[in-house]
Design an enzyme around this catalytic site. Sequence first.
Site, PDB file in Angstrom:
ATOM      1  NE  ARG A   7      10.116   5.560  -6.304  1.00  0.00           N
ATOM      2  CZ  ARG A   7       9.569   6.733  -6.492  1.00  0.00           C
ATOM      3  NH1 ARG A   7      10.254   7.705  -7.087  1.00  0.00           N
ATOM      4  NH2 ARG A   7       8.341   6.966  -6.101  1.00  0.00           N
ATOM      5  CG  HIS A   8       8.390   0.901  -6.834  1.00  0.00           C
ATOM      6  ND1 HIS A   8       7.506   1.783  -7.422  1.00  0.00           N
ATOM      7  CD2 HIS A   8       8.583   1.352  -5.568  1.00  0.00           C
ATOM      8  CE1 HIS A   8       7.166   2.712  -6.561  1.00  0.00           C
ATOM      9  NE2 HIS A   8       7.811   2.478  -5.423  1.00  0.00           N
ATOM     10  N   GLY A   9       8.908   0.524 -10.509  1.00  0.00           N
ATOM     11  CA  GLY A   9       8.267   1.325 -11.547  1.00  0.00           C
ATOM     12  C   GLY A   9       7.095   2.123 -10.996  1.00  0.00           C
ATOM     13  CG  ASN A  14       5.028   6.508  -7.757  1.00  0.00           C
ATOM     14  OD1 ASN A  14       5.339   5.416  -8.220  1.00  0.00           O
ATOM     15  ND2 ASN A  14       5.309   6.838  -6.512  1.00  0.00           N
ATOM     16  NE  ARG A  56       5.442   1.043  -3.906  1.00  0.00           N
ATOM     17  CZ  ARG A  56       4.629   1.187  -2.862  1.00  0.00           C
ATOM     18  NH1 ARG A  56       3.383   0.765  -2.913  1.00  0.00           N
ATOM     19  NH2 ARG A  56       5.059   1.775  -1.771  1.00  0.00           N
ATOM     20  NE  ARG A  58       5.857 -10.229  -2.428  1.00  0.00           N
ATOM     21  CZ  ARG A  58       6.342 -11.437  -2.107  1.00  0.00           C
ATOM     22  NH1 ARG A  58       6.620 -12.306  -3.048  1.00  0.00           N
ATOM     23  NH2 ARG A  58       6.544 -11.765  -0.851  1.00  0.00           N
ATOM     24  CD  GLU A  79       8.847   4.441   0.697  1.00  0.00           C
ATOM     25  OE1 GLU A  79       9.754   4.519   1.546  1.00  0.00           O
ATOM     26  OE2 GLU A  79       8.928   4.933  -0.439  1.00  0.00           O
ATOM     27  CG  ASN A  81       3.138   2.391   8.106  1.00  0.00           C
ATOM     28  OD1 ASN A  81       2.290   3.130   7.642  1.00  0.00           O
ATOM     29  ND2 ASN A  81       2.834   1.349   8.855  1.00  0.00           N
TER      30      ASN A  81
END
Length: 174
Positions: A7-9, A14, A56, A58, A79, A81
């Site tokens: 998962r992205h940072g 978040n 995020r 990328r 993600e 929508n």
Amino acid sequence: MKLYIVRHGQVPHNALNQHTNPEEDLTELGIKQAEEVRDKLKDIKFDVIISSPFVRTRHTTNIININNYNVIYDDRIRERNCGNLSGRSYETTNREEYWNYYTDIQQGTSENIRIFFERVYDFIEELKQKNYNCVLVVAHSGVSKAFSGYFEGINDGMFLNRGLKNCEIKEYNI
């Protein structure tokens, strides 16, 4: 095939417990998380990295990809929508119901969870046909929930707590 999903940072939504915004970039903490996961993955030889096209993911991919692997961006692993819920507090919705695979309740104009999972499952089915030994997927919490459903089963249909945390790694074998 060995399949790693990350998962992205962290991004601002978040930290603020808000529904997603596709154009957000990583926070300073998110950058540090991506650097830490890069160090954990640096010795694994990937055939390819496949990433969601969101900013995020990328950015996370660029930080992780110190070995300059080929990167493919795939819309099917963007993600879920959340429609008109974007930027709104989690408290404005029933999160358990939002991530209930069996629900018939529509939350705002969000993408139906079953349609979302089908999109991700289509990605996985196509990936299974490729001649890769090891793949890294950089995506989102919702996508990791769909991966969980695909590989571990839908079970009771409750996916709220089945997603990866920021820059958490999960490994699957296809």
